[in-house]
Design a protein around this motif. Structure first.
Motif, PDB file in Angstrom:
ATOM      1  N   ASP A 126      29.102 -41.176   3.623  1.00 55.31           N
ATOM      2  CA  ASP A 126      30.232 -40.354   3.191  1.00 55.31           C
ATOM      3  C   ASP A 126      30.465 -40.566   1.696  1.00 55.31           C
ATOM      4  O   ASP A 126      30.599 -41.691   1.221  1.00 55.31           O
ATOM      5  CB  ASP A 126      31.465 -40.777   3.993  1.00 55.31           C
ATOM      6  CG  ASP A 126      32.680 -39.896   3.706  1.00 55.31           C
ATOM      7  OD1 ASP A 126      32.544 -38.919   2.957  1.00 55.31           O
ATOM      8  OD2 ASP A 126      33.754 -40.194   4.244  1.00 55.31           O
ATOM      9  N   GLY A 127      30.465 -39.483   0.935  1.00 50.57           N
ATOM     10  CA  GLY A 127      30.718 -39.547  -0.497  1.00 50.57           C
ATOM     11  C   GLY A 127      29.500 -39.867  -1.343  1.00 50.57           C
ATOM     12  O   GLY A 127      29.611 -39.981  -2.570  1.00 50.57           O
ATOM     13  N   GLU A 128      28.325 -39.986  -0.741  1.00 52.96           N
ATOM     14  CA  GLU A 128      27.115 -40.344  -1.489  1.00 52.96           C
ATOM     15  C   GLU A 128      26.496 -39.115  -2.146  1.00 52.96           C
ATOM     16  O   GLU A 128      26.592 -37.993  -1.628  1.00 52.96           O
ATOM     17  CB  GLU A 128      26.111 -40.994  -0.541  1.00 52.96           C
ATOM     18  CG  GLU A 128      24.976 -41.720  -1.238  1.00 52.96           C
ATOM     19  CD  GLU A 128      24.119 -42.524  -0.276  1.00 52.96           C
ATOM     20  OE1 GLU A 128      23.338 -43.366  -0.755  1.00 52.96           O
ATOM     21  OE2 GLU A 128      24.214 -42.317   0.949  1.00 52.96           O
ATOM     22  N   PHE A 129      25.875 -39.325  -3.307  1.00 51.69           N
ATOM     23  CA  PHE A 129      25.160 -38.246  -4.009  1.00 51.69           C
ATOM     24  C   PHE A 129      23.662 -38.515  -3.857  1.00 51.69           C
ATOM     25  O   PHE A 129      23.123 -39.464  -4.418  1.00 51.69           O
ATOM     26  CB  PHE A 129      25.534 -38.213  -5.492  1.00 51.69           C
ATOM     27  CG  PHE A 129      25.166 -36.922  -6.180  1.00 51.69           C
ATOM     28  CD1 PHE A 129      26.147 -36.027  -6.576  1.00 51.69           C
ATOM     29  CD2 PHE A 129      23.836 -36.591  -6.436  1.00 51.69           C
ATOM     30  CE1 PHE A 129      25.818 -34.830  -7.208  1.00 51.69           C
ATOM     31  CE2 PHE A 129      23.501 -35.410  -7.056  1.00 51.69           C
ATOM     32  CZ  PHE A 129      24.499 -34.516  -7.447  1.00 51.69           C
ATOM     33  N   MET A 141      35.678 -34.906   3.817  1.00 52.94           N
ATOM     34  CA  MET A 141      34.358 -35.445   3.497  1.00 52.94           C
ATOM     35  C   MET A 141      33.727 -36.028   4.757  1.00 52.94           C
ATOM     36  O   MET A 141      34.418 -36.355   5.709  1.00 52.94           O
ATOM     37  CB  MET A 141      34.457 -36.519   2.425  1.00 52.94           C
ATOM     38  CG  MET A 141      34.952 -36.001   1.084  1.00 52.94           C
ATOM     39  SD  MET A 141      34.923 -37.288  -0.170  1.00 52.94           S
ATOM     40  CE  MET A 141      36.263 -38.330   0.418  1.00 52.94           C
ATOM     41  N   ALA A 142      32.386 -36.153   4.713  1.00 52.20           N
ATOM     42  CA  ALA A 142      31.697 -36.633   5.915  1.00 52.20           C
ATOM     43  C   ALA A 142      30.330 -37.172   5.540  1.00 52.20           C
ATOM     44  O   ALA A 142      29.780 -36.850   4.476  1.00 52.20           O
ATOM     45  CB  ALA A 142      31.553 -35.506   6.928  1.00 52.20           C
ATOM     46  N   SER A 143      29.774 -37.987   6.429  1.00 51.06           N
ATOM     47  CA  SER A 143      28.391 -38.434   6.279  1.00 51.06           C
ATOM     48  C   SER A 143      27.458 -37.294   6.695  1.00 51.06           C
ATOM     49  O   SER A 143      27.878 -36.301   7.305  1.00 51.06           O
ATOM     50  CB  SER A 143      28.141 -39.662   7.143  1.00 51.06           C
ATOM     51  OG  SER A 143      28.383 -39.355   8.507  1.00 51.06           O
ATOM     52  N   LEU A 144      26.178 -37.452   6.354  1.00 45.31           N
ATOM     53  CA  LEU A 144      25.159 -36.465   6.711  1.00 45.31           C
ATOM     54  C   LEU A 144      23.959 -37.219   7.255  1.00 45.31           C
ATOM     55  O   LEU A 144      23.491 -38.171   6.631  1.00 45.31           O
ATOM     56  CB  LEU A 144      24.767 -35.645   5.475  1.00 45.31           C
ATOM     57  CG  LEU A 144      23.674 -34.589   5.619  1.00 45.31           C
ATOM     58  CD1 LEU A 144      24.087 -33.502   6.600  1.00 45.31           C
ATOM     59  CD2 LEU A 144      23.348 -33.970   4.261  1.00 45.31           C
ATOM     60  N   THR A 145      23.476 -36.809   8.433  1.00 48.59           N
ATOM     61  CA  THR A 145      22.406 -37.540   9.104  1.00 48.59           C
ATOM     62  C   THR A 145      21.273 -36.600   9.499  1.00 48.59           C
ATOM     63  O   THR A 145      21.511 -35.533  10.067  1.00 48.59           O
ATOM     64  CB  THR A 145      22.938 -38.249  10.368  1.00 48.59           C
ATOM     65  OG1 THR A 145      24.059 -39.060  10.013  1.00 48.59           O
ATOM     66  CG2 THR A 145      21.864 -39.116  10.994  1.00 48.59           C
ATOM     67  N   PHE A 146      20.035 -37.020   9.176  1.00 49.38           N
ATOM     68  CA  PHE A 146      18.829 -36.343   9.663  1.00 49.38           C
ATOM     69  C   PHE A 146      18.197 -37.240  10.721  1.00 49.38           C
ATOM     70  O   PHE A 146      17.931 -38.418  10.454  1.00 49.38           O
ATOM     71  CB  PHE A 146      17.813 -36.127   8.535  1.00 49.38           C
ATOM     72  CG  PHE A 146      18.293 -35.231   7.419  1.00 49.38           C
ATOM     73  CD1 PHE A 146      18.231 -33.857   7.540  1.00 49.38           C
ATOM     74  CD2 PHE A 146      18.805 -35.778   6.247  1.00 49.38           C
ATOM     75  CE1 PHE A 146      18.664 -33.033   6.513  1.00 49.38           C
ATOM     76  CE2 PHE A 146      19.243 -34.972   5.220  1.00 49.38           C
ATOM     77  CZ  PHE A 146      19.178 -33.586   5.347  1.00 49.38           C
ATOM     78  N   LYS A 147      17.966 -36.697  11.905  1.00 45.04           N
ATOM     79  CA  LYS A 147      17.324 -37.452  12.974  1.00 45.04           C
ATOM     80  C   LYS A 147      16.023 -36.763  13.373  1.00 45.04           C
ATOM     81  O   LYS A 147      16.029 -35.764  14.083  1.00 45.04           O
ATOM     82  CB  LYS A 147      18.252 -37.568  14.191  1.00 45.04           C
ATOM     83  CG  LYS A 147      19.454 -38.470  13.972  1.00 45.04           C
ATOM     84  CD  LYS A 147      20.234 -38.683  15.262  1.00 45.04           C
ATOM     85  CE  LYS A 147      21.378 -39.680  15.070  1.00 45.04           C
ATOM     86  NZ  LYS A 147      22.136 -39.889  16.333  1.00 45.04           N
ATOM     87  N   ASN A 148      14.915 -37.290  12.853  1.00 46.25           N
ATOM     88  CA  ASN A 148      13.572 -36.792  13.170  1.00 46.25           C
ATOM     89  C   ASN A 148      13.506 -35.265  13.065  1.00 46.25           C
ATOM     90  O   ASN A 148      13.041 -34.565  13.970  1.00 46.25           O
ATOM     91  CB  ASN A 148      13.159 -37.242  14.579  1.00 46.25           C
ATOM     92  CG  ASN A 148      11.663 -37.126  14.797  1.00 46.25           C
ATOM     93  OD1 ASN A 148      10.882 -37.263  13.859  1.00 46.25           O
ATOM     94  ND2 ASN A 148      11.255 -36.853  16.024  1.00 46.25           N
ATOM     95  N   VAL A 149      13.945 -34.727  11.932  1.00 47.20           N
ATOM     96  CA  VAL A 149      14.036 -33.280  11.738  1.00 47.20           C
ATOM     97  C   VAL A 149      12.661 -32.686  11.444  1.00 47.20           C
ATOM     98  O   VAL A 149      11.937 -33.153  10.560  1.00 47.20           O
ATOM     99  CB  VAL A 149      15.026 -32.955  10.599  1.00 47.20           C
ATOM    100  CG1 VAL A 149      14.991 -31.465  10.270  1.00 47.20           C
ATOM    101  CG2 VAL A 149      16.434 -33.368  10.998  1.00 47.20           C
ATOM    102  N   VAL A 150      12.327 -31.652  12.204  1.00 50.35           N
ATOM    103  CA  VAL A 150      11.041 -30.960  12.081  1.00 50.35           C
ATOM    104  C   VAL A 150      11.311 -29.475  11.866  1.00 50.35           C
ATOM    105  O   VAL A 150      12.229 -28.904  12.456  1.00 50.35           O
ATOM    106  CB  VAL A 150      10.180 -31.159  13.350  1.00 50.35           C
ATOM    107  CG1 VAL A 150       8.943 -30.262  13.334  1.00 50.35           C
ATOM    108  CG2 VAL A 150       9.789 -32.626  13.501  1.00 50.35           C
TER     109      VAL A 150
END
Length: 356
Positions: free
Chosen positions: A32-35, A1-10
């Motif tokens: 991590d583990g969030e819905f 499992m892992a976290s997911l990150t968006f950084k100023n996505v265009v």
């Protein structure tokens, strides 16, 4: 499992010499583990955002991270994600077991490991008694569970759901929502779920991202988004029926001119600004009584234990949610309503953003 990150996505598409931007600088941290549910109307960019995570769309600017790894340039197969589509996309000539095991066979996993993973997923999804059947012998809900099982056996870091319930009837949608909640509780895998259905969003999400025309309007828990919408778009999109939004002129005396009428605001709950403003109040937060704001009834929807009463406050349209203890109003009748304490929302007339 892992976290997911968006950084100023265009995301932008090139159309000849011109470019069309469809995602405008989305930034968000998903634990991590969030819905997380991405919700919004058709064409708002929610599926495009999901497909960029999957690697099916290129990122024009910014970064997407799974864990600490930037995945912008990785192939979909190298991202350690599993995706469930709106279309089940099952192989019709294969059994349920073979459909769920196919991706693992391609990866050349040992037969014993494949059997372990498929049996585990089948147990979670209550498919164990259907493993020998072909897709044509299954109901729509069972086929969708097989598609989810095919994703589960991959044991990925991130689950991606692209409107997986859209092809199911209303009863099956409710049942499958419960199964997805149970699945997440059992597996605890970081999940991103795309839908245009606010009921799915409110019932499934630990937090939700509300999208509008490629912009992230708000991120928060369902309770936060419902109780404190960040804009008139969120206020009008989340909630059924949507929030009443009234453009008017506020005065320092705690009154609001709206729809050609002047109405009294609850004591201590006047507009935070004077002049042009937007007042929001949800239909369920209006109480019918013998005094208050006058509503001329135009239509009534009877929904079993409750009624939706549509009418006009002067020239402004409004809707009130009432329970069945109230007498059925007649068309043309004037009812009186008052807002519950602390349930008024105020928005800037120009930006349509929430006024603190």
């Amino acid at each position: 499992m892992a976290s997911l990150t968006f950084k100023n996505v265009v995301k932008r598409y090139q159309q000849g010499k011109q470019s069309l931007q469809v995602i405008h600088g989305v930034t968000a941290e998903i634990a991590d583990g969030e819905f997380i549910v991405i919700v919004g109307p058709s064409g708002c960019g929610k599926s495009t955002l999901l497909r960029m995570v999957a690697g099916l769309e290129e990122v024009s600017e910014g970064h997407i991270l799974i864990g600490s790894r930037v995945v912008n340039d990785l192939e979909p197969a190298d991202r350690d994600i599993a995706m469930v589509f709106q279309n089940y996309a099952l192989y019709p000539h294969m059994s349920v077991f073979e459909n769920m095991a196919y991706g693992l066979k391609i990866r050349k996993l040992p037969a014993q490991e494949i059997r372990r993973r498929v049996d585990k997923a089948a147990r979670i999804l209550e498919l164990s008694h259907l493993l020998d059947r072909k897709p044509r012998q299954l109901s729509g809900g069972q086929r969708q569970r097989v598609a989810m099982g095919r994703a589960i056996v991959r044991e990925p870091q991130v689950f991606l759901f692209d409107e997986p319930l859209s092809n199911l009837d209303a009863k099956l949608r409710v049942q499958t929502r419960l199964e997805i909640q149970k699945l997440h509780r059992e597996l605890g895998i970081t999940s991103l779920f795309v839908t245009h259905d606010q009921v799915e969003a409110m019932t499934l999400a630990q937090r939700m991202i509300v999208m509008n025309a490629g912009h992230m309007e708000q991120i928060g828990t369902p309770d936060e988004v419902y109780a404190e919408p960040a804009s008139t778009f969120v206020a009008g999109f989340i909630g059924s029926p949507p929030m009443n939004l009234l453009e008017g002129q506020a005065t320092a005396a705690g009154r609001l001119a709206v729809g050609g009428l002047e109405i009294d605001l609850p004591s201590g709950e006047g507009s935070p600004v004077s002049g042009a403003v937007i007042l929001g109040v949800r239909p369920e937060h209006l109480v019918l009584g013998n005094s208050g704001w006058p509503l001329v009834v135009e239509m009534v929807e009877v929904l079993g234990a409750e009624r939706l009463i549509y009418g006009k406050l002067g020239t402004a349209m409004m809707v009130v949610r009432a329970d069945d203890s109230h007498q059925h109003p007649r068309i043309g009748e004037t009812l009186y309503m008052t807002p519950q304490p602390g349930k008024l929302h105020w928005f800037d007339i120009n930006t349509h953003k929430r006024i603190p």
